[in-house]
Design an enzyme around this catalytic site. Structure first.
Site, short mmCIF file in Angstrom:
data_model
loop_
_atom_site.label_atom_id
_atom_site.label_comp_id
_atom_site.label_asym_id
_atom_site.label_seq_id
_atom_site.Cartn_x
_atom_site.Cartn_y
_atom_site.Cartn_z
N GLU A 1 0.83 -1.21 0.00
CA GLU A 1 0.00 0.00 0.00
C GLU A 1 0.87 1.26 0.00
O GLU A 1 0.59 2.21 -0.73
CB GLU A 1 -0.92 0.03 1.24
CG GLU A 1 -1.87 -1.15 1.36
CD GLU A 1 -2.86 -1.27 0.22
OE1 GLU A 1 -2.98 -0.32 -0.59
OE2 GLU A 1 -3.51 -2.32 0.11
N ASN B 1 0.98 3.89 -3.06
CA ASN B 1 0.62 5.30 -2.84
C ASN B 1 1.70 6.24 -3.37
O ASN B 1 1.39 7.27 -3.96
CB ASN B 1 0.44 5.58 -1.34
CG ASN B 1 -0.99 5.31 -0.88
OD1 ASN B 1 -1.87 5.01 -1.68
ND2 ASN B 1 -1.21 5.39 0.42
N ARG C 1 -9.74 3.38 -6.14
CA ARG C 1 -8.70 3.21 -5.13
C ARG C 1 -9.30 2.94 -3.77
O ARG C 1 -8.63 2.53 -2.85
CB ARG C 1 -7.75 4.41 -5.07
CG ARG C 1 -6.73 4.41 -6.18
CD ARG C 1 -5.72 3.31 -6.06
NE ARG C 1 -4.81 3.50 -4.93
CZ ARG C 1 -4.02 2.56 -4.46
NH1 ARG C 1 -4.03 1.37 -4.98
NH2 ARG C 1 -3.23 2.81 -3.44
#
Lengths: 117, 146
Positions: B48, B52, B105
């Site tokens: 993650e 990002n 997302r």
């Protein structure tokens, strides 16, 4: 990671393999959307037996396809995730909007209303 | 484990490197005192954080650099992911579930990092970049607390 899609009745059965992350989701999205538009598909079944990792990119990929299928009046089911993938799906609340099944044949039976053998 | 081990990686902001970050973290975790579920959790968290950086920090531009620092010590594993991208305007808001500036997302990234790690700190400055520091306590450290 690859995608293997075949039509069974009104259900597009999609078998996914490998790690469902950002790269794989970006790569699969246009391919699966093409399949969904090309075939006369009502329901979508993801067979996740070959998936050994999923993160929020993978969740977003599945949910995006769910929205598309639902808008056309169909449903989406998930089948055969391993323990860790199942846990992520559960924590993401995926089972609140789509059903989970132990395997593909059980899921197909439910989606096709028992018409499939 | 006997020795503290620090690994530093620098890589371009391309989606392929998300898997690379997971492999490195997974390899370091394999020699440590963690359960299988812990290992799964940390892999999701690092996935993650790096996703990002690629998607939000550098907005999918491949010419940015992502810096990953992993430190293994008896107490646990520390992961630092840094980018010099656009930064986050409102970190608190970005950490809320279902907040996302991009479609598909889901805003789950920070939620997973927060729930799967024992500590999460996010420092971000608009136009400067973002630094995410996460820590997972080892079983040994958990036992010592009890």
């Amino acid at each position: 990671m690859d995608l293997d899609a075949s039509l069974s009745g009104e259900t597009l059965v999609v078998r996914l393999y490998g790690e469902l992350d950002l790269r794989v989701s970006d790569n699969l999205r246009p391919r699966l959307d093409k399949e969904l538009d090309r075939q006369r598909v009502k329901h979508l079944l993801f067979n996740l037996r070959g998936v050994d990792f999923i993160d929020s990119s993978g969740i977003g990929f599945i949910l995006g396809r769910y929205k598309k299928v639902k808008a056309q009046g169909g449903t989406v089911a998930l089948a055969g995730p391993n323990r860790s993938v199942h846990r992520i799906l559960d924590l993401s609340g995926m089972y609140k909007v789509m059903s989970g099944f132990a395997n593909e044949s059980e899921a197909l039976k439910a989606l096709e209303g028992g018409k499939q053998g | 484990m006997k020795h503290k081990n620090t690994v530093k990686l620098e890589f371009p902001s391309i989606p392929d490197n998300v898997a690379l970050a997971r492999v490195v973290v997974g390899t370091m975790l394999a020699n440590m005192d963690f359960t299988l579920t812990d290992v799964d959790d940390v892999k999701v968290a690092v996935s993650e954080a790096v996703s990002n950086a690629v998607l939000h920090g550098y907005q999918n531009r491949s010419n940015g650099l992502v810096y990953l620092t992993i430190t293994a010590e008896p107490q646990g594993l520390e992961i630092i992911v840094e980018d010099y991208g656009r930064g986050i305007q409102d970190v608190e808001k970005a950490m809320e579930p279902a907040f996302s500036t991009l479609p598909e997302r889901m805003g789950m990234g920070f939620v997973f990092m927060k729930s799967f790690m024992d500590k999460l700190e996010v420092d971000s400055q608009v136009g400067r970049g973002t630094r995410v520091r996460m820590f997972k306590a080892s079983l040994q450290a958990m036992r010592a607390v009890q």
